[in-house]
Design a protein around this motif. Structure first.
Motif, PDB file in Angstrom:
ATOM      1  N   LEU A   1      -2.853   5.690   5.398  1.00 43.79           N
ATOM      2  CA  LEU A   1      -3.513   6.691   6.236  1.00 43.79           C
ATOM      3  C   LEU A   1      -4.923   6.667   5.913  1.00 43.79           C
ATOM      4  O   LEU A   1      -5.532   6.951   7.160  1.00 43.79           O
ATOM      5  CB  LEU A   1      -2.927   8.229   5.693  1.00 43.79           C
ATOM      6  N   ALA A   2      -5.466   6.340   4.815  1.00 46.59           N
ATOM      7  CA  ALA A   2      -6.789   6.253   4.616  1.00 46.59           C
ATOM      8  C   ALA A   2      -7.365   5.260   5.388  1.00 46.59           C
ATOM      9  O   ALA A   2      -8.725   5.197   6.125  1.00 46.59           O
ATOM     10  CB  ALA A   2      -7.244   5.925   3.149  1.00 46.59           C
ATOM     11  N   ILE A   3      -6.764   3.980   5.850  1.00 52.98           N
ATOM     12  CA  ILE A   3      -7.185   2.760   6.503  1.00 52.98           C
ATOM     13  C   ILE A   3      -7.234   3.367   7.990  1.00 52.98           C
ATOM     14  O   ILE A   3      -8.047   3.142   8.670  1.00 52.98           O
ATOM     15  CB  ILE A   3      -6.227   1.681   6.315  1.00 52.98           C
TER      16      ILE A   3
ATOM     17  N   LEU B   1      -0.797  14.343   3.555  1.00 56.17           N
ATOM     18  CA  LEU B   1       0.482  14.312   3.244  1.00 56.17           C
ATOM     19  C   LEU B   1       0.952  15.454   2.530  1.00 56.17           C
ATOM     20  O   LEU B   1       2.127  15.919   2.643  1.00 56.17           O
ATOM     21  CB  LEU B   1       0.577  12.990   2.316  1.00 56.17           C
ATOM     22  N   MET B   2       0.157  16.075   1.821  1.00 58.66           N
ATOM     23  CA  MET B   2       0.655  17.401   0.966  1.00 58.66           C
ATOM     24  C   MET B   2       0.632  18.414   2.421  1.00 58.66           C
ATOM     25  O   MET B   2       1.744  19.178   2.208  1.00 58.66           O
ATOM     26  CB  MET B   2      -0.531  17.762   0.084  1.00 58.66           C
ATOM     27  N   ASN B   3      -0.195  18.376   3.309  1.00 59.27           N
ATOM     28  CA  ASN B   3       0.039  19.570   4.094  1.00 59.27           C
ATOM     29  C   ASN B   3       1.448  19.472   4.976  1.00 59.27           C
ATOM     30  O   ASN B   3       2.118  20.543   5.214  1.00 59.27           O
ATOM     31  CB  ASN B   3      -0.949  19.376   5.380  1.00 59.27           C
ATOM     32  N   PHE B   4       1.756  18.144   5.276  1.00 60.06           N
ATOM     33  CA  PHE B   4       2.981  17.896   5.995  1.00 60.06           C
ATOM     34  C   PHE B   4       4.359  17.551   5.037  1.00 60.06           C
ATOM     35  O   PHE B   4       5.482  17.368   5.389  1.00 60.06           O
ATOM     36  CB  PHE B   4       2.988  16.935   6.998  1.00 60.06           C
ATOM     37  N   GLU B   5       3.911  17.671   3.640  1.00 58.96           N
ATOM     38  CA  GLU B   5       5.039  17.605   2.652  1.00 58.96           C
ATOM     39  C   GLU B   5       5.750  16.202   2.393  1.00 58.96           C
ATOM     40  O   GLU B   5       5.816  15.507   1.533  1.00 58.96           O
ATOM     41  CB  GLU B   5       6.101  18.751   2.507  1.00 58.96           C
TER      42      GLU B   5
ATOM     43  N   VAL C   1     -12.352   9.578   1.777  1.00 61.92           N
ATOM     44  CA  VAL C   1     -10.895   9.271   2.711  1.00 61.92           C
ATOM     45  C   VAL C   1      -9.847   9.506   2.071  1.00 61.92           C
ATOM     46  O   VAL C   1      -8.684   9.796   2.684  1.00 61.92           O
ATOM     47  CB  VAL C   1     -11.256   8.102   3.354  1.00 61.92           C
ATOM     48  N   LEU C   2      -9.410   8.896   0.831  1.00 61.87           N
ATOM     49  CA  LEU C   2      -8.341   9.077  -0.016  1.00 61.87           C
ATOM     50  C   LEU C   2      -7.818  10.277  -0.242  1.00 61.87           C
ATOM     51  O   LEU C   2      -6.677  10.530  -0.267  1.00 61.87           O
ATOM     52  CB  LEU C   2      -8.318   8.234  -1.260  1.00 61.87           C
ATOM     53  N   SER C   3      -8.746  11.218  -0.643  1.00 60.72           N
ATOM     54  CA  SER C   3      -8.412  12.381  -0.965  1.00 60.72           C
ATOM     55  C   SER C   3      -8.161  13.208   0.521  1.00 60.72           C
ATOM     56  O   SER C   3      -6.995  13.965   0.533  1.00 60.72           O
ATOM     57  CB  SER C   3      -9.737  13.122  -1.363  1.00 60.72           C
TER      58      SER C   3
ATOM     59  N   LEU D   1       0.901  -1.067   0.074  1.00 65.17           N
ATOM     60  CA  LEU D   1      -0.125   0.107  -0.112  1.00 65.17           C
ATOM     61  C   LEU D   1       0.807   1.344  -0.066  1.00 65.17           C
ATOM     62  O   LEU D   1       2.126   1.236   0.372  1.00 65.17           O
ATOM     63  CB  LEU D   1      -0.925  -0.056   1.273  1.00 65.17           C
ATOM     64  N   SER D   2       0.347   2.281  -0.769  1.00 60.34           N
ATOM     65  CA  SER D   2       1.177   3.604  -0.631  1.00 60.34           C
ATOM     66  C   SER D   2       0.773   4.261   0.765  1.00 60.34           C
ATOM     67  O   SER D   2      -0.259   3.982   1.555  1.00 60.34           O
ATOM     68  CB  SER D   2       0.358   4.494  -1.656  1.00 60.34           C
TER      69      SER D   2
END
Length: 232
Positions: free
Chosen positions: A38-40, A59-63, A51-53, A32-33
């Motif tokens: 995180l989604a799980i 992830l984007m927020n914490f880079e 939930v995937l979005s 899994l990516s």
């Protein structure tokens, strides 16, 4: 002409065999990516977002994923769609991962080279936003007996006193020590203060009979060994 956006894909719209939970069960967690893992943990999204979005926005927020390691509950809850319950779930999972990783690393790890010392310390020290001065206390087989943060702040010869370090070394029956500190700038180039501290610790170790094997400076996934550079 008005363009109608495609509706966002929800987990329920994904074929069952391709959903993160089902894939983890069938193929293992390694398949899994970061987004899917995180989604799980999050379990659900919001009315407006899958939930995937939501996981992707975290992830984007914490880079970088490792930046989550130092996130506070307040910082996580600042993300739209994350309430207290989800933030607590994430922090609990992160802390458990940190403890498991540290337990594995601390189980009598053997230092055979500057690379070994750097790889032992880098996951924890590379992301730090302040300078941390850490000492590894080793036995005669160069196995890590103990790791201790001596101080936090800018390196200064008056703060890093050999007495404190070697008192702990004697207490731990250490045969040798390795010192390390991080440069939050990400550049591990030694400063005059770094060299001065290293010289003092080396000289004290010679007198006491407990060798300073190395002083490692850790940057952003890179390091410098002051021993290899010939500073002592």
């Amino acid at each position: 002409m008005t363009v109608t956006p495609f509706p966002e894909l929800k987990i329920r719209d994904v074929h069952e065999a391709d959903r993160p939970r089902e894939r983890l069960i069938r193929q293992g967690s390694h398949s899994l990516s970061n987004q899917e893992l995180l989604a799980i943990l999050l379990r659900t999204g919001t009315k407006e977002e899958s939930v995937l979005s939501l996981a992707n926005r975290i992830l984007m927020n914490f880079e970088k994923l490792h930046a989550l390691k130092h996130a506070t509950i307040e910082e996580i809850m600042e993300i739209k769609g994350i309430g207290e319950a989800k933030a607590v779930q994430l922090l609990a999972a992160i802390e458990l991962g940190k403890r498991l990783a540290q337990k594995e690393m601390d189980s009598r790890f053997t230092i055979r080279s500057p690379e070994d010392a750097a790889h032992f310390l880098m996951p924890e020290m590379s992301p730090l936003q302040q300078e941390h001065f850490v000492v590894l206390f080793l036995n005669v087989k160069n196995q890590v007996l103990h790791k201790q943060t001596i101080f936090i702040g800018s390196l200064n010869a008056s703060i890093v006193h050999p007495r404190e370090i070697f008192r702990e070394a004697v207490k731990r029956s250490a045969a040798s020590i390795i010192c390390a500190h991080n440069h939050p700038s990400g550049v591990p180039t030694p400063s005059p203060e770094d060299i001065e501290v290293t010289t003092r610790l080396h000289e004290a170790g010679v007198i006491i009979g407990i060798d300073l094997i190395d002083h490692i400076i850790i940057g952003d996934h890179q390091f410098i060994s002051l021993k290899e550079k010939g500073y002592f």
